[in-house]
Design a protein around this motif. Structure first.
Motif, PDB file in Angstrom:
ATOM      1  N   ALA A 325      41.627  29.704  48.234  1.00  0.00           N
ATOM      2  CA  ALA A 325      41.015  28.369  48.273  1.00  0.00           C
ATOM      3  C   ALA A 325      41.895  27.363  49.012  1.00  0.00           C
ATOM      4  N   PHE A 326      43.048  27.804  49.492  1.00  0.00           N
ATOM      5  CA  PHE A 326      43.978  26.930  50.208  1.00  0.00           C
ATOM      6  C   PHE A 326      43.328  26.332  51.453  1.00  0.00           C
ATOM      7  N   MET A 327      43.449  25.018  51.616  1.00  0.00           N
ATOM      8  CA  MET A 327      42.923  24.330  52.793  1.00  0.00           C
ATOM      9  C   MET A 327      44.122  23.770  53.569  1.00  0.00           C
ATOM     10  N   PRO A 328      44.441  24.343  54.720  1.00  0.00           N
ATOM     11  CA  PRO A 328      45.680  23.974  55.417  1.00  0.00           C
ATOM     12  C   PRO A 328      45.619  22.605  56.066  1.00  0.00           C
ATOM     13  N   ALA A 329      46.800  22.042  56.316  1.00  0.00           N
ATOM     14  CA  ALA A 329      46.900  20.806  57.086  1.00  0.00           C
ATOM     15  C   ALA A 329      46.497  21.097  58.529  1.00  0.00           C
ATOM     16  N   PRO A 330      45.934  20.111  59.229  1.00  0.00           N
ATOM     17  CA  PRO A 330      45.447  20.345  60.602  1.00  0.00           C
ATOM     18  C   PRO A 330      46.554  20.356  61.655  1.00  0.00           C
ATOM     19  N   ILE A 331      47.547  21.239  61.468  1.00  0.00           N
ATOM     20  CA  ILE A 331      48.589  21.387  62.477  1.00  0.00           C
ATOM     21  C   ILE A 331      47.991  22.039  63.715  1.00  0.00           C
ATOM     22  N   HIS A 332      48.706  21.938  64.851  1.00  0.00           N
ATOM     23  CA  HIS A 332      48.132  22.384  66.120  1.00  0.00           C
ATOM     24  C   HIS A 332      48.269  23.882  66.356  1.00  0.00           C
ATOM     25  N   ALA A 333      49.109  24.567  65.604  1.00  0.00           N
ATOM     26  CA  ALA A 333      49.201  26.023  65.728  1.00  0.00           C
ATOM     27  C   ALA A 333      48.112  26.647  64.866  1.00  0.00           C
ATOM     28  N   GLY A 334      46.860  26.521  65.331  1.00  0.00           N
ATOM     29  CA  GLY A 334      45.717  26.920  64.521  1.00  0.00           C
ATOM     30  C   GLY A 334      45.700  28.385  64.145  1.00  0.00           C
ATOM     31  N   GLY A 335      46.315  29.237  64.954  1.00  0.00           N
ATOM     32  CA  GLY A 335      46.333  30.662  64.657  1.00  0.00           C
ATOM     33  C   GLY A 335      47.276  31.033  63.531  1.00  0.00           C
ATOM     34  N   LEU A 336      48.059  30.069  63.044  1.00  0.00           N
ATOM     35  CA  LEU A 336      49.032  30.351  61.985  1.00  0.00           C
ATOM     36  C   LEU A 336      48.650  29.689  60.670  1.00  0.00           C
ATOM     37  N   ARG A 337      47.371  29.350  60.508  1.00  0.00           N
ATOM     38  CA  ARG A 337      46.961  28.595  59.330  1.00  0.00           C
ATOM     39  C   ARG A 337      46.233  29.467  58.295  1.00  0.00           C
ATOM     40  N   TYR A 338      46.508  30.754  58.260  1.00  0.00           N
ATOM     41  CA  TYR A 338      45.821  31.649  57.327  1.00  0.00           C
ATOM     42  C   TYR A 338      46.566  31.701  55.993  1.00  0.00           C
TER      43      TYR A 338
END
Length: 447
Positions: A325-338
């Motif tokens: 259920a984790f909702m990541p911060a909108p950092i720009h390295a989108g491929g690392l937000r899993y």
């Protein structure tokens, strides 16, 4: 001095390396999301090609690469191994730094290494269309490219924050012939439910996976594909490490450090896993995994069973997780937000065989800019984490050490992110422990 090590095309590996037989501790089995019992291969057949299911669980150490896959690989493989001499000089390194350049693929990243075989096996089994999710857009681009090579339809659900940050990804995917939707979307029940709850939701990989899996499960002519995490994906990516091993041998080098960024684990696994037998045999090789402080899955996540997606449609996997259920911060390295990571990588992490390090996004953009100024190429924000970590390692390693990092993708479609960096609009974000604790409360308890 020769700085570019090119492997002859005739010597490109003809088989992928499967790490499953060599893991010190057997991989925990995936579990059925409903019964919580070990998953049978038949349960995956509604959304995956049978050949890929077989590879997911294969006990064979080597899997032959089909000739039609090799034929498409030859468009860009083998990829070069490059000595980053100018970067070494800029940081005053007494180590030798090399990078394996996967940005030369048609899609601009390492992702086609698995999109090509995944599309091939699905095409061979009569599937008409493939659905998938994508974070920063590298995987969606790679799948749409591979589908164009085998005349298949492609549907991509892209995390909304990245969809808005990187508009040219949509154009490229459309140009290859694929269709793309910002996730959460109105296309699926999962997407509509999230939009009803939060109309301004910027999305996550876990949610985009839910949409793509639901799409495949509700259309008989469609299968689902995943660009990271699963065993067969890391298997296909092993061609990266196999080539690197041959290239280092060509110049008489042995790696002391192997460095790659980690989101789901595909490029990291692809680089390091072929070196696992050597490490287990006693060779002193350090595997370094670089991730964002905003999404510190390996460095701060819990090692336990969790769902791979937000809607709990996927099997349960034992992995380091921040909670589905984790909702990541909108950092720009989108491929690392899993929220999770590849079970194989997590297994090795739990065994103490992986050194995981987390970095702020601004220092990674600074490292990427230094690489651009010294080596001339613009890295993807995700790749900036690997560069930052390689610099970190090289500054503290024993003089004379050999550091090899994976240059997983270029940043030519990430210029909006660099624009934000140059304007000073980027902020560093470190995930609060309270957010992790809260997200982990939703994880199932497995005896």
């Amino acid at each position: 001095m020769e700085t570019r090590i090119n492997l002859p095309q005739s010597e490109m590996p003809k088989a992928w390396y499967n790490a499953l037989p060599d893991l010190p501790t057997p991989l925990a089995p995936p579990l059925d999301p409903v019964t919580k019992q070990p998953l049978t291969p038949e349960a995956l057949e509604p959304i995956f090609a049978k050949a890929l299911i077989a590879q997911e669980m294969s006990p064979e150490r080597w899997i032959p690469i089909p000739e039609p896959v090799l034929d498409v690989y030859r468009l860009y493989r083998p990829t070069p191994l490059v000595r980053a001499k100018r970067l070494e000089e800029a940081i005053g390194s007494k180590c030798r730094i090399y990078y394996k350049n996967e940005s030369v693929s048609p899609a601009g990243s390492h992702k086609p290494n698995t999109s090509i075989p995944q599309v091939y096996y699905n095409k061979r089994e009569g599937v008409r269309r493939l659905s998938t999710e994508t974070g920063a857009g590298q995987w969606g681009t790679a799948l749409s490219f591979a589908c164009s090579q085998f005349d298949m339809a492609c549907t991509v659900y892209m995390v909304k924050v990245s969809y808005e940050q990187k508009p040219y990804r949509k154009i490229l995917i459309n140009t290859y012939g694929g269709e793309i939707f910002a996730s959460p979307s109105e296309q699926t029940n999962s997407g509509r439910a999230m939009l009803a709850k939060d109309p301004n939701c910027k999305g996550s990989l876990g949610l985009a996976i839910s949409e793509a899996v639901e799409d495949a499960a509700t259309h008989a002519d469609t299968n689902y594909t995943l660009g990271s995490v699963l065993n067969h994906v890391l298997l296909h990516q092993s061609i990266v490490g196999l080539e690197t091993e041959q290239q280092l041998k060509m110049i008489g080098e042995k790696p002391d450090y192997l460095v790659a960024c980690v989101g789901g684990g595909s490029n990291f696994g692809g680089l390091v896993l072929p070196f696992l037998p050597r490490k287990l045999a006693g060779e002193n090789i350090t595997f370094v995994a670089a991730e964002p402080r905003a999404c510190p899955t390996l460095t701060r996540g819990a090692y336990r069973y969790d769902y791979g997606d937000m809607a709990r449609l996927t099997p349960l996997m034992k992995m380091h997780t921040l909670g589905h259920a984790f909702m990541p911060a909108p950092i720009h390295a989108g491929g690392l937000r899993y929220h999770g990571d590849a079970p194989i990588v997590c297994n090795l992490m739990a065994e103490g065989l992986v050194d995981a390090r987390a970095y702020y996004q601004k220092e990674c953009f600074e490292a990427a800019q230094l690489f651009l100024k010294t080596e001339g190429f613009l890295p993807a924000p995700e790749t900036g984490h690997a560069i930052m970590s390689a610099i970190d390692v090289a500054k503290t390693a024993k003089p004379g050490s050999t550091v090899v990092f994976l240059y997983s993708g270029h940043g030519m479609l990430d210029l909006a992110s660099y624009d934000a960096f140059l304007r000073g609009d980027l902020t560093n974000f470190e995930l609060p422990q309270s957010d992790i604790d809260q997200a982990l409360l939703d994880c199932p308890t497995i005896d």
